[in-house]
Design a protein around this motif. Structure first.
Motif, PDB file in Angstrom:
ATOM      1  N   UNK A   1       0.818  -1.223   0.000  1.00 23.17           N
ATOM      2  CA  UNK A   1       0.000   0.000   0.000  1.00 23.17           C
ATOM      3  C   UNK A   1       0.847   1.266   0.000  1.00 23.17           C
ATOM      4  N   UNK A   2       0.255   2.302  -0.545  1.00 22.40           N
ATOM      5  CA  UNK A   2       0.810   3.637  -0.416  1.00 22.40           C
ATOM      6  C   UNK A   2       0.532   4.114   1.009  1.00 22.40           C
ATOM      7  N   UNK A   3       1.095   5.251   1.379  1.00 23.38           N
ATOM      8  CA  UNK A   3       0.903   5.789   2.725  1.00 23.38           C
ATOM      9  C   UNK A   3       0.089   7.071   2.640  1.00 23.38           C
ATOM     10  N   UNK A   4      -0.985   7.114   3.430  1.00 28.38           N
ATOM     11  CA  UNK A   4      -1.858   8.286   3.476  1.00 28.38           C
ATOM     12  C   UNK A   4      -1.691   8.961   4.829  1.00 28.38           C
ATOM     13  N   UNK A   5      -1.127  10.167   4.822  1.00 27.78           N
ATOM     14  CA  UNK A   5      -0.810  10.892   6.054  1.00 27.78           C
ATOM     15  C   UNK A   5      -1.771  12.056   6.251  1.00 27.78           C
TER      16      UNK A   5
ATOM     17  N   UNK B   1      -1.948  13.647   2.622  1.00 26.39           N
ATOM     18  CA  UNK B   1      -0.903  13.563   1.607  1.00 26.39           C
ATOM     19  C   UNK B   1      -0.664  12.098   1.294  1.00 26.39           C
ATOM     20  N   UNK B   2      -0.529  11.801   0.003  1.00 30.14           N
ATOM     21  CA  UNK B   2      -0.348  10.430  -0.456  1.00 30.14           C
ATOM     22  C   UNK B   2       1.073  10.250  -0.955  1.00 30.14           C
ATOM     23  N   UNK B   3       1.749   9.207  -0.447  1.00 26.99           N
ATOM     24  CA  UNK B   3       3.135   8.948  -0.823  1.00 26.99           C
ATOM     25  C   UNK B   3       3.331   7.463  -1.102  1.00 26.99           C
ATOM     26  N   UNK B   4       4.257   7.170  -2.009  1.00 26.01           N
ATOM     27  CA  UNK B   4       4.617   5.783  -2.252  1.00 26.01           C
ATOM     28  C   UNK B   4       4.739   5.470  -3.731  1.00 26.01           C
ATOM     29  N   UNK B   5       4.905   4.189  -3.996  1.00 23.51           N
ATOM     30  CA  UNK B   5       5.175   3.717  -5.349  1.00 23.51           C
ATOM     31  C   UNK B   5       4.318   2.490  -5.608  1.00 23.51           C
ATOM     32  N   UNK B   6       3.504   2.544  -6.660  1.00 16.10           N
ATOM     33  CA  UNK B   6       2.693   1.399  -7.050  1.00 16.10           C
ATOM     34  C   UNK B   6       3.347   0.741  -8.255  1.00 16.10           C
ATOM     35  N   UNK B   7       3.636  -0.543  -8.135  1.00 15.28           N
ATOM     36  CA  UNK B   7       4.394  -1.236  -9.172  1.00 15.28           C
ATOM     37  C   UNK B   7       3.623  -1.387 -10.473  1.00 15.28           C
TER      38      UNK B   7
ATOM     39  N   UNK C   1      -2.434   2.873   2.881  1.00 15.87           N
ATOM     40  CA  UNK C   1      -2.533   2.553   4.310  1.00 15.87           C
ATOM     41  C   UNK C   1      -2.541   3.855   5.108  1.00 15.87           C
ATOM     42  N   UNK C   2      -3.488   3.968   6.022  1.00 10.34           N
ATOM     43  CA  UNK C   2      -3.551   5.158   6.861  1.00 10.34           C
ATOM     44  C   UNK C   2      -2.337   5.210   7.784  1.00 10.34           C
ATOM     45  N   UNK C   3      -1.650   6.342   7.776  1.00  7.81           N
ATOM     46  CA  UNK C   3      -0.466   6.495   8.607  1.00  7.81           C
ATOM     47  C   UNK C   3      -0.829   6.355  10.093  1.00  7.81           C
TER      48      UNK C   3
ATOM     49  N   UNK D   1      -2.317   1.838   9.800  1.00  8.58           N
ATOM     50  CA  UNK D   1      -2.119   0.828   8.764  1.00  8.58           C
ATOM     51  C   UNK D   1      -3.399   0.362   8.091  1.00  8.58           C
ATOM     52  N   UNK D   2      -4.549   0.965   8.434  1.00 10.11           N
ATOM     53  CA  UNK D   2      -5.803   0.541   7.833  1.00 10.11           C
ATOM     54  C   UNK D   2      -5.760   0.769   6.317  1.00 10.11           C
ATOM     55  N   UNK D   3      -6.054  -0.266   5.513  1.00  9.58           N
ATOM     56  CA  UNK D   3      -6.046  -0.082   4.053  1.00  9.58           C
ATOM     57  C   UNK D   3      -7.288   0.661   3.592  1.00  9.58           C
ATOM     58  N   UNK D   4      -7.094   1.592   2.678  1.00  9.14           N
ATOM     59  CA  UNK D   4      -8.173   2.451   2.205  1.00  9.14           C
ATOM     60  C   UNK D   4      -8.159   2.522   0.679  1.00  9.14           C
ATOM     61  N   UNK D   5      -9.346   2.706   0.099  1.00  4.82           N
ATOM     62  CA  UNK D   5      -9.461   3.002  -1.325  1.00  4.82           C
ATOM     63  C   UNK D   5      -9.468   4.514  -1.479  1.00  4.82           C
TER      64      UNK D   5
END
Length: 407
Positions: free
Chosen positions: A135-139, A146-152, A168-170, A173-177
């Motif tokens: 998952x990406x990180x949502x802060x 703010x959304x950060x990360x790399x989706x392959x 994933x919520x910073x 870790x809850x996964x979110x759409x």
């Protein structure tokens, strides 16, 4: 051809014939499918054609300006398009699932607003929320996230109007759409995927560097924890799995149609105008006829199982929030079975059908190999073994399939 909301509304003489529209689109795509697949360019023109046909807004309610069609129709459209062009079939199927995702994960009011905006803007949706993607990180910030990360890998990179991704919520870790406008600063496409098939699905990696996301753009939770998602929201899994199944069946349909035409067209090189094939050619060869029979059985069996799964899903979607956990589990199991059967059928058909053609199948010009490459690229992302284990665990132990979304 542009289809208006009035033409596509449920009921009335002006209702759009979406299967017919899909067949016309498929015929258009088939005329240059080999050349476009070889070029491997971003499918910008193909998306324009989908938009003009009205197929992009097929699933949106008529009152929101869409086609007002149901998932049964959408699956027929995906299968029809995939038979002509597996990459565009995948792109369209992914678009349907992601554009519908707000109905699963967001509240009704927000889902309706998003669908109205999507229909008005004729959005093409891309991205992906597979459970196996890190998952990406949502802060959280003072005014949003703010959304950060790399989706392959994400479908539609570079051509989508909106992306749906897993984050994933910073802190928890809850996964979110999460819904993302790819034109926002910080969204960087890393280029198309280096893959041997599905080259027209516009798939590739994408990087998110402090991308601003509003609270409304967080559609909802993807947590597999018990009690987080309603049974209706959990129908997202079988809905997506049946997109995968229809894609596989469409690719198999496409090659079988090509093999049929090739076999019937073969004539003796010494009698080019003979009305009958020469002895030993496919229509006369008992081994070829047996193989045709085996492949037809595989295709029909997988198609029948997919039809049962679509029926079950349609009933579940119609129940809405009245659906219970056990009913949802049964729908998920039959959808997993349909995906497994379609995956195996597509792999078998796109491999063995070439044996009927023989050495001519190795020629580059007809492009028979593209069907195998498209099917194999897709099925590698969703191994059949995982579906079979889930089905077996439900059959033997009554265990409900996990909430795992496909790629």
């Amino acid at each position: 051809m542009t289809v208006t909301a009035d033409e596509s509304a449920d009921g009335g003489a002006g209702q759009a014939d979406w299967p017919h529209t899909a067949r016309e689109m498929a015929d258009d795509l088939a005329t240059d499918a080999v050349e476009r697949e070889r070029a491997g360019k971003p499918p910008l023109d193909e998306v324009v054609r989908l938009r003009e046909s009205g197929l992009l807004t097929l699933l949106a309610p008529a009152e929101h300006g869409g086609g007002g069609a149901d998932w049964r129709t959408a699956y027929t459209v995906v299968r029809t398009i995939a038979a002509a062009d597996g990459g565009i079939g995948y792109l369209l199927g992914n678009h349907y699932f992601l554009s519908f995702s707000a109905r699963f994960f967001a509240g009704p009011t927000r889902a309706a607003r998003i669908e109205r905006e999507s229909t008005a803007g004729q959005w093409c949706w891309g991205g992906g929320i597979p459970s196996n993607e890190p998952p990406l990180i949502l802060t959280p910030t003072a005014d949003g996230h703010l959304l950060d990360g790399y989706q392959r890998y994400a479908a539609g990179v570079g051509i989508a109007d909106r992306l749906v991704v897993r984050a994933a919520r910073h802190g928890t870790g809850e996964p979110l759409a999460v819904l993302v406008d790819p034109t926002r600063p910080g969204v960087v496409s890393a280029g198309s995927a280096d893959i041997f098939g599905q080259r027209l699905a516009a798939g590739g990696a994408v990087e998110f560097d402090s991308v601003p996301v509003t609270a409304d753009d967080v559609l909802g939770s993807l947590s597999p924890d018990e009690g987080v998602l309603s049974p209706f929201a959990s129908l997202a899994v079988p809905t997506a799995r049946l997109v995968s199944a229809q894609l596989c069946l469409g690719i198999a349909d496409g090659l079988l149609a090509e093999v049929h035409e090739h076999g019937r067209a073969v004539r003796s090189p010494w009698q080019p105008f003979s009305p009958q094939p020469w002895p030993g050619s496919p229509p006369q060869d008992p081994y070829a006829l047996t193989l045709y029979g085996e492949l037809a059985v595989a295709a029909r069996a997988a198609s029948a199982l997919a039809g049962q799964a679509v029926d079950a899903l349609s009933r579940g979607l119609a129940q809405g929030e009245d659906l219970d956990d056990e009913e949802c589990a049964e729908i998920a199991v039959v959808a997993s079975a349909a995906e497994a059967a379609a995956s195996r059928a597509a792999q078998d058909i796109t491999t063995r059908a070439l044996d009927v053609i023989g050495a001519d199948a190795a020629a580059a010009r007809p492009g028979f190999d593209r069907f195998w490459r498209n099917a194999r690229t897709h099925t590698l992302r969703e191994p059949v073994a995982h579906r079979l284990r889930e089905i077996g665990d439900y059959f033997l132990n009554g265990a409900h399939p996990p909430f795992t979304l496909p790629a």
